[in-house]
Design a protein around this motif. Structure first.
Motif, short mmCIF file in Angstrom:
data_model
loop_
_atom_site.label_atom_id
_atom_site.label_comp_id
_atom_site.label_asym_id
_atom_site.label_seq_id
_atom_site.Cartn_x
_atom_site.Cartn_y
_atom_site.Cartn_z
N TYR A 221 66.05 28.50 40.90
CA TYR A 221 65.67 29.18 39.66
C TYR A 221 64.51 28.49 38.96
CZ TYR A 221 69.87 31.73 40.73
OH TYR A 221 70.80 32.50 41.38
N ALA A 222 64.31 27.19 39.21
CA ALA A 222 63.11 26.53 38.68
C ALA A 222 61.86 27.14 39.29
CB ALA A 222 63.17 25.03 38.96
N ASP A 223 61.85 27.32 40.62
CA ASP A 223 60.69 27.92 41.28
C ASP A 223 60.46 29.35 40.80
OD1 ASP A 223 60.09 25.67 42.71
OD2 ASP A 223 60.77 26.42 44.65
N GLU A 224 61.54 30.11 40.63
CA GLU A 224 61.39 31.49 40.18
C GLU A 224 60.87 31.55 38.74
OE1 GLU A 224 61.99 34.51 42.10
OE2 GLU A 224 61.61 32.83 43.47
N ALA A 225 61.34 30.66 37.88
CA ALA A 225 60.88 30.65 36.49
C ALA A 225 59.41 30.23 36.42
CB ALA A 225 61.75 29.70 35.66
N LEU A 226 59.03 29.22 37.19
CA LEU A 226 57.64 28.77 37.19
C LEU A 226 56.72 29.87 37.71
CD1 LEU A 226 58.34 25.17 38.46
CD2 LEU A 226 57.21 25.72 36.30
N TRP A 227 57.17 30.61 38.71
CA TRP A 227 56.36 31.74 39.20
C TRP A 227 56.18 32.79 38.11
CZ3 TRP A 227 57.28 36.97 39.79
CH2 TRP A 227 56.32 37.68 40.52
N ALA B 118 51.74 18.73 34.14
CA ALA B 118 52.34 17.71 33.28
C ALA B 118 53.06 18.35 32.11
CB ALA B 118 51.26 16.75 32.78
N ALA B 119 54.32 18.03 31.93
CA ALA B 119 55.10 18.63 30.84
C ALA B 119 54.50 18.29 29.48
CB ALA B 119 56.55 18.15 30.91
N ASP B 120 54.01 17.06 29.33
CA ASP B 120 53.49 16.66 28.02
C ASP B 120 52.09 17.20 27.74
OD1 ASP B 120 52.26 15.07 29.89
OD2 ASP B 120 52.58 13.18 28.84
N ALA B 121 51.50 17.93 28.70
CA ALA B 121 50.20 18.54 28.48
C ALA B 121 50.30 20.05 28.22
CB ALA B 121 49.29 18.30 29.68
N LEU B 122 51.51 20.59 28.31
CA LEU B 122 51.69 22.02 28.09
C LEU B 122 51.72 22.36 26.60
CD1 LEU B 122 54.47 22.82 30.73
CD2 LEU B 122 52.02 23.32 30.89
N ARG B 123 51.23 23.53 26.28
CA ARG B 123 51.28 24.02 24.90
C ARG B 123 52.71 24.51 24.59
NH1 ARG B 123 47.19 28.77 25.07
NH2 ARG B 123 48.46 29.11 26.93
N LEU C 144 64.42 21.96 21.86
CA LEU C 144 64.30 21.81 23.32
C LEU C 144 62.84 21.91 23.75
CD1 LEU C 144 65.40 21.59 26.17
CD2 LEU C 144 65.87 24.05 26.11
N VAL C 145 62.08 22.83 23.17
CA VAL C 145 60.66 22.95 23.50
C VAL C 145 59.95 21.62 23.23
CG1 VAL C 145 58.48 24.05 22.84
CG2 VAL C 145 60.53 25.44 23.16
N GLY C 146 60.24 21.02 22.09
CA GLY C 146 59.63 19.73 21.77
C GLY C 146 60.05 18.64 22.72
N ALA C 147 61.33 18.65 23.11
CA ALA C 147 61.82 17.62 24.03
C ALA C 147 61.16 17.74 25.40
CB ALA C 147 63.33 17.73 24.16
N ARG D 159 57.46 30.21 27.01
CA ARG D 159 57.37 31.25 28.04
C ARG D 159 58.17 30.85 29.29
NH1 ARG D 159 52.38 31.07 28.73
NH2 ARG D 159 52.12 30.31 30.86
N LEU D 160 58.10 29.58 29.66
CA LEU D 160 58.83 29.09 30.83
C LEU D 160 60.34 29.13 30.60
CD1 LEU D 160 58.96 27.75 33.60
CD2 LEU D 160 58.58 25.55 32.47
N LEU D 161 60.80 28.70 29.44
CA LEU D 161 62.23 28.72 29.16
C LEU D 161 62.74 30.16 29.09
CD1 LEU D 161 62.52 25.89 26.47
CD2 LEU D 161 63.07 25.76 28.90
N ASP D 162 61.94 31.04 28.51
CA ASP D 162 62.33 32.46 28.49
C ASP D 162 62.44 33.01 29.91
OD1 ASP D 162 62.32 32.35 25.74
OD2 ASP D 162 60.43 33.45 25.49
N ALA D 163 61.51 32.62 30.77
CA ALA D 163 61.54 33.08 32.17
C ALA D 163 62.76 32.53 32.89
CB ALA D 163 60.26 32.64 32.89
N ALA D 164 63.08 31.26 32.66
CA ALA D 164 64.25 30.67 33.31
C ALA D 164 65.53 31.36 32.87
CB ALA D 164 64.32 29.17 33.00
N GLU D 165 65.64 31.64 31.57
CA GLU D 165 66.81 32.35 31.08
C GLU D 165 66.89 33.75 31.69
OE1 GLU D 165 68.80 34.14 26.99
OE2 GLU D 165 67.11 32.74 26.84
#
Length: 313
Positions: free
Chosen positions: A208-214, A223-228, A180-183, A234-240
């Motif tokens: 929950y997208a706004d809360e996870a991004l915060w 840009a998603a394709d520019a993120l490490r 998923l991280v790669g996708a 870290r973002l997916l962990d925050a969203a969960e």
């Protein structure tokens, strides 16, 4: 609009209150509520009457109860629900003379473990819908994850929906989470748009997208394709994490349009850090939270903790 924690709260309520009940009769008071069912209201009712409701399941914002039949070894179809903007499933006593003013469909039940004799679909804005759908196989994750809750067959209209972050298959450290991280990093779009793509990862909505991004200190237009990879993890962990916290208090209720099966509101709105807090101080740094137009909705973000990218997407 109900998001994953709210839908999971409803699913858990159905599991406690109606699983094992037999559908004795069906009333469709508004045909729009069964508009996705082939054959209309009459066919919808015909395919439910006499069937028993099996364990409630969910993927993203869809939930369903497989329909067991004494003549079959396994369920081949399911009662499928999408709550839309304002849909509610409420367990009731059918003998009461009072009916909700926005009642759209009522299932009369026998043998519910809670003693309920009706399951009501209430929908003020009428964007939700019910249907009976065939169950179809979905790919088994490789390697198989332990404690997979979801059955390997889902209603046909749900087959294209990705798994969500509360699914054991996507637990941190699994091969599926790494995939998923790669996708996410291959998406040539802003990161919030990627989070909201239900074919990529399901169940994350605007709140929950706004809360996870915060929590992850990322601006929604990065840009998603520019993120490490570490940023996406870290973002997916925050969203969960934020969705599990919301689930623990029954979800997020801003008004009476979202309630659980007992008609009770959730309390996570009291703990929101960014969403809906324009002009209020950021709980982390004190800077005023900003609001930006986003996909006919809004994005809420901290200008200090989540700096705007130079070339947004």
């Amino acid at each position: 609009m109900p998001e994953l924690p709210e839908v999971e709260t409803v699913r858990a309520g159905l599991d406690r209150h109606v699983v094992g009940a037999r559908v004795r009769d069906v009333e469709v008071l508004r045909d729009d509520s069964v508009r996705r069912h082939d054959g209309g209201a009459a066919a919808f009712a015909d395919q439910l009457v006499g069937r028993r409701l099996a364990a409630a399941q969910r993927r993203g914002k869809y939930l369903w109860l497989p329909l067991s039949d004494a003549s079959a070894d396994a369920a081949s179809a399911a009662f499928l629900v999408h709550l839309g903007m304002s849909g509610q499933l409420l367990v009731r006593d059918a003998s009461s003379s009072w009916r909700h003013p926005h009642l759209r469909v009522r299932l009369h039940l026998d043998g519910a473990p809670s003693g309920a004799t009706a399951l009501d679909f209430v929908d003020q804005r009428t964007f939700g819908h019910l249907s009976v759908a065939d169950l179809v196989p979905v790919p088994v994750p490789e390697p198989p994850a332990p404690r997979v809750r979801d059955a390997e067959r889902v209603p046909a209209p749900v087959a294209h929906i990705a798994r969500d972050l509360l699914d054991p298959v996507l637990a941190p450290g699994t091969a599926a989470r790494a995939t998923l991280v790669g996708a996410v990093r291959r998406r040539r779009t802003g990161i919030k748009r990627a989070l909201l793509d239900q074919t990529l990862v399901s169940g994350i909505g605007n709140i929950y997208a706004d809360e996870a991004l915060w929590r992850a200190r990322l601006h929604h237009a990065r840009a998603a394709d520019a993120l490490r990879p570490v940023d996406v993890r870290r973002l997916l962990d925050a969203a969960e994490a934020v969705m599990r916290e919301a689930l623990a208090v029954g979800g997020t209720s801003f008004d009476s349009l979202y309630v659980n099966v007992n008609g009770e509101s959730g309390y996570f709105a009291r703990g929101l850090a960014a969403y809906g807090r324009e002009g209020e101080p950021c709980p982390r740094c004190g800077a005023p939270i900003r609001r930006s137009p986003f996909m006919n909705r809004s994005a809420f973000w901290c200008p200090r903790c989540q700096p705007r990218p130079r070339v947004p997407r």
